[in-house]
Design a protein around this motif. Structure first.
Motif, mmCIF file in Angstrom:
data_model
loop_
_atom_site.group_PDB
_atom_site.id
_atom_site.type_symbol
_atom_site.label_atom_id
_atom_site.label_comp_id
_atom_site.label_asym_id
_atom_site.label_seq_id
_atom_site.Cartn_x
_atom_site.Cartn_y
_atom_site.Cartn_z
ATOM 1 N N PHE A 1 0.822 -1.205 0.000
ATOM 2 C CA PHE A 1 0.000 0.000 0.000
ATOM 3 C C PHE A 1 0.861 1.263 0.000
ATOM 4 C CE2 PHE A 1 -2.161 3.460 2.252
ATOM 5 C CZ PHE A 1 -3.240 3.640 1.398
ATOM 6 N N VAL A 2 1.910 1.274 0.814
ATOM 7 C CA VAL A 2 2.795 2.433 0.862
ATOM 8 C C VAL A 2 3.443 2.654 -0.500
ATOM 9 C CG1 VAL A 2 4.976 3.291 1.804
ATOM 10 C CG2 VAL A 2 3.231 2.367 3.340
ATOM 11 N N GLU A 3 3.862 1.591 -1.155
ATOM 12 C CA GLU A 3 4.477 1.729 -2.471
ATOM 13 C C GLU A 3 3.475 2.257 -3.491
ATOM 14 O OE1 GLU A 3 7.303 -0.848 -5.516
ATOM 15 O OE2 GLU A 3 6.876 -1.565 -3.497
ATOM 16 N N ILE A 4 2.238 1.779 -3.426
ATOM 17 C CA ILE A 4 1.187 2.257 -4.335
ATOM 18 C C ILE A 4 0.883 3.725 -4.074
ATOM 19 C CG2 ILE A 4 -1.286 2.035 -4.858
ATOM 20 C CD1 ILE A 4 -0.909 -1.008 -4.376
ATOM 21 N N ASP A 5 0.850 4.101 -2.798
ATOM 22 C CA ASP A 5 0.596 5.493 -2.430
ATOM 23 C C ASP A 5 1.687 6.408 -2.985
ATOM 24 O OD1 ASP A 5 -0.771 7.577 -0.519
ATOM 25 O OD2 ASP A 5 1.359 7.683 -0.056
ATOM 26 N N ILE A 6 2.938 6.026 -2.796
ATOM 27 C CA ILE A 6 4.041 6.851 -3.280
ATOM 28 C C ILE A 6 4.060 6.899 -4.808
ATOM 29 C CG2 ILE A 6 6.559 7.010 -3.403
ATOM 30 C CD1 ILE A 6 6.685 6.175 -0.520
ATOM 31 N N LEU B 1 5.234 4.143 10.174
ATOM 32 C CA LEU B 1 4.104 4.886 10.728
ATOM 33 C C LEU B 1 2.817 4.083 10.633
ATOM 34 C CD1 LEU B 1 3.164 7.653 11.879
ATOM 35 C CD2 LEU B 1 2.655 8.320 9.518
ATOM 36 N N VAL B 2 2.564 3.480 9.486
ATOM 37 C CA VAL B 2 1.357 2.676 9.295
ATOM 38 C C VAL B 2 1.308 1.532 10.293
ATOM 39 C CG1 VAL B 2 0.214 1.073 7.716
ATOM 40 C CG2 VAL B 2 1.014 3.278 6.868
ATOM 41 N N ALA B 3 2.451 0.864 10.473
ATOM 42 C CA ALA B 3 2.503 -0.267 11.402
ATOM 43 C C ALA B 3 2.353 0.190 12.849
ATOM 44 C CB ALA B 3 3.816 -1.027 11.217
ATOM 45 N N LEU B 4 3.015 1.294 13.211
ATOM 46 C CA LEU B 4 3.007 1.768 14.591
ATOM 47 C C LEU B 4 1.621 2.231 15.029
ATOM 48 C CD1 LEU B 4 4.629 2.520 17.152
ATOM 49 C CD2 LEU B 4 5.035 4.765 16.104
ATOM 50 N N LEU B 5 0.948 2.978 14.156
ATOM 51 C CA LEU B 5 -0.342 3.558 14.528
ATOM 52 C C LEU B 5 -1.537 2.757 14.026
ATOM 53 C CD1 LEU B 5 0.380 7.369 13.944
ATOM 54 C CD2 LEU B 5 0.684 6.000 16.028
ATOM 55 N N GLY B 6 -1.285 1.701 13.285
ATOM 56 C CA GLY B 6 -2.393 0.908 12.759
ATOM 57 C C GLY B 6 -3.333 1.730 11.887
ATOM 58 N N LEU B 7 -2.763 2.556 11.029
ATOM 59 C CA LEU B 7 -3.559 3.515 10.260
ATOM 60 C C LEU B 7 -4.556 2.856 9.312
ATOM 61 C CD1 LEU B 7 -0.903 6.233 9.338
ATOM 62 C CD2 LEU B 7 -2.565 6.238 11.211
ATOM 63 N N SER C 1 -6.227 0.013 9.990
ATOM 64 C CA SER C 1 -7.130 -0.905 10.689
ATOM 65 C C SER C 1 -8.591 -0.537 10.493
ATOM 66 C CB SER C 1 -6.793 -0.941 12.182
ATOM 67 O OG SER C 1 -6.867 0.363 12.733
ATOM 68 N N ALA C 2 -8.884 0.754 10.524
ATOM 69 C CA ALA C 2 -10.271 1.195 10.340
ATOM 70 C C ALA C 2 -10.585 1.464 8.878
ATOM 71 C CB ALA C 2 -10.532 2.463 11.169
ATOM 72 N N ASP C 3 -9.608 1.962 8.146
ATOM 73 C CA ASP C 3 -9.782 2.289 6.731
ATOM 74 C C ASP C 3 -8.573 1.760 5.977
ATOM 75 O OD1 ASP C 3 -10.131 3.323 4.238
ATOM 76 O OD2 ASP C 3 -10.183 5.428 4.840
ATOM 77 N N PRO C 4 -8.729 0.700 5.166
ATOM 78 C CA PRO C 4 -7.589 0.089 4.486
ATOM 79 C C PRO C 4 -6.950 0.971 3.415
ATOM 80 C CG PRO C 4 -9.628 -0.913 3.742
ATOM 81 C CD PRO C 4 -9.983 -0.035 4.899
ATOM 82 N N THR C 5 -7.654 2.031 3.001
ATOM 83 C CA THR C 5 -7.087 2.976 2.029
ATOM 84 C C THR C 5 -7.244 4.399 2.558
ATOM 85 O OG1 THR C 5 -9.163 3.033 0.789
ATOM 86 C CG2 THR C 5 -7.474 1.487 0.032
ATOM 87 N N PRO C 6 -6.564 4.724 3.644
ATOM 88 C CA PRO C 6 -6.725 6.043 4.267
ATOM 89 C C PRO C 6 -6.289 7.174 3.346
ATOM 90 C CG PRO C 6 -4.804 4.925 5.160
ATOM 91 C CD PRO C 6 -5.527 3.918 4.327
ATOM 92 N N GLY C 7 -6.949 8.325 3.499
ATOM 93 C CA GLY C 7 -6.573 9.494 2.716
ATOM 94 C C GLY C 7 -7.135 9.529 1.315
ATOM 95 N N ASP C 8 -8.167 8.729 1.044
ATOM 96 C CA ASP C 8 -8.698 8.674 -0.322
ATOM 97 C C ASP C 8 -9.258 10.028 -0.766
ATOM 98 O OD1 ASP C 8 -9.583 7.098 -2.740
ATOM 99 O OD2 ASP C 8 -11.528 7.831 -2.045
ATOM 100 N N ASP C 9 -9.976 10.712 0.114
ATOM 101 C CA ASP C 9 -10.573 12.002 -0.265
ATOM 102 C C ASP C 9 -9.496 13.006 -0.668
ATOM 103 O OD1 ASP C 9 -13.074 11.006 0.235
ATOM 104 O OD2 ASP C 9 -13.308 11.983 2.190
ATOM 105 N N GLY C 10 -8.438 13.081 0.124
ATOM 106 C CA GLY C 10 -7.378 14.028 -0.166
ATOM 107 C C GLY C 10 -6.652 13.715 -1.465
#
Length: 231
Positions: A140-145, A178-184, A186-195
């Protein structure tokens, strides 16, 4: 020495590192003309575009220089400034602050220069991000970047592209931590989609101010999380 194929992740950085090693190892002394893109792509097992970006990164490091109509030549066996090492050693918050300065203005520039091909690449990158719910954190991080890289590519400024390429490995590791530490996710598997959607739409629409605003808001939010995690 013939290089074996590279692994599929972080191909530009791997290609850059491999070519840098071959230059510093003496395979291509100063003044030597490098093999053509097709030959290097075959040796590394990557596409020509990956080789092209790797050569741009090496040019930015002062190791090679393209001569109009003549090819790419080695001009130094060591980077003029060991930027990659400094990035690896820097605090991720420091890296992120510089990223914001560079990438927000890149988004503004991309909105004024994007081509039809850029629009297609941006839409594809956004779709991949939206469909990454089942991806691992690393994927996911690689796809985001990759989406952010598509925005930078739309500037058609090779120095900006090279600079972002140098940042990528440090950004990937910092965001993965960061994703692993905060579990970003867990609630939304694709966080930040709106932005990210707002960013892509603004670039496609040619709205430079909206593109800069959308990306600035997204990066400031992530930087705040990184600072909090570092305490």
């Amino acid at each position: 020495m013939t290089a074996g194929p590279l692994r599929p992740s972080s191909l530009v950085q791997q290609a850059t590192d491999r070519l840098r090693e071959q230059i510093t190892g003496g395979e291509w002394p100063v003044g030597t003309k490098l093999p053509g893109e097709v030959t290097l792509a075959d040796q590394l097992g990557v596409g020509r575009s990956t080789v092209r970006e790797a050569l741009r990164a090496l040019a930015g490091a002062g190791m090679v220089r393209a001569r109009q109509g003549a090819g790419v030549y080695v001009i130094a066996t060591r980077p003029s400034d060991d930027w990659s090492t400094r990035l690896r050693q820097a605090a991720v918050t420091d890296v992120y602050e510089v990223r914001m300065i560079v990438e927000v203005e890149a988004a503004r520039l991309a909105a004024t220069r994007r081509t039809d091909d850029d629009v297609a690449a941006l839409r594809a990158a956004l779709d991949r991000r939206r469909q990454a719910a089942g991806a691992t954190d690393a994927e996911f991080v690689e796809i985001d970047i990759a989406l952010h890289a598509a925005v930078v590519a739309a500037t058609h400024n090779p120095l900006l592209v090279s600079l972002f390429t140098e940042f990528t490995p440090r950004l990937q590791q910092g965001l993965l931590d960061l994703v692993a530490l905060l579990g970003l996710r867990s609630a939304d598997p694709t966080p930040g989609d709106d932005g990210h959607t707002a960013l892509v739409e603004a670039v496609i629409d040619g709205d430079a101010d909206a593109a800069a605003s959308a990306l600035g808001a997204e990066l400031r939010g992530t930087l705040a999380l990184l600072r909090a995690a570092a305490r």
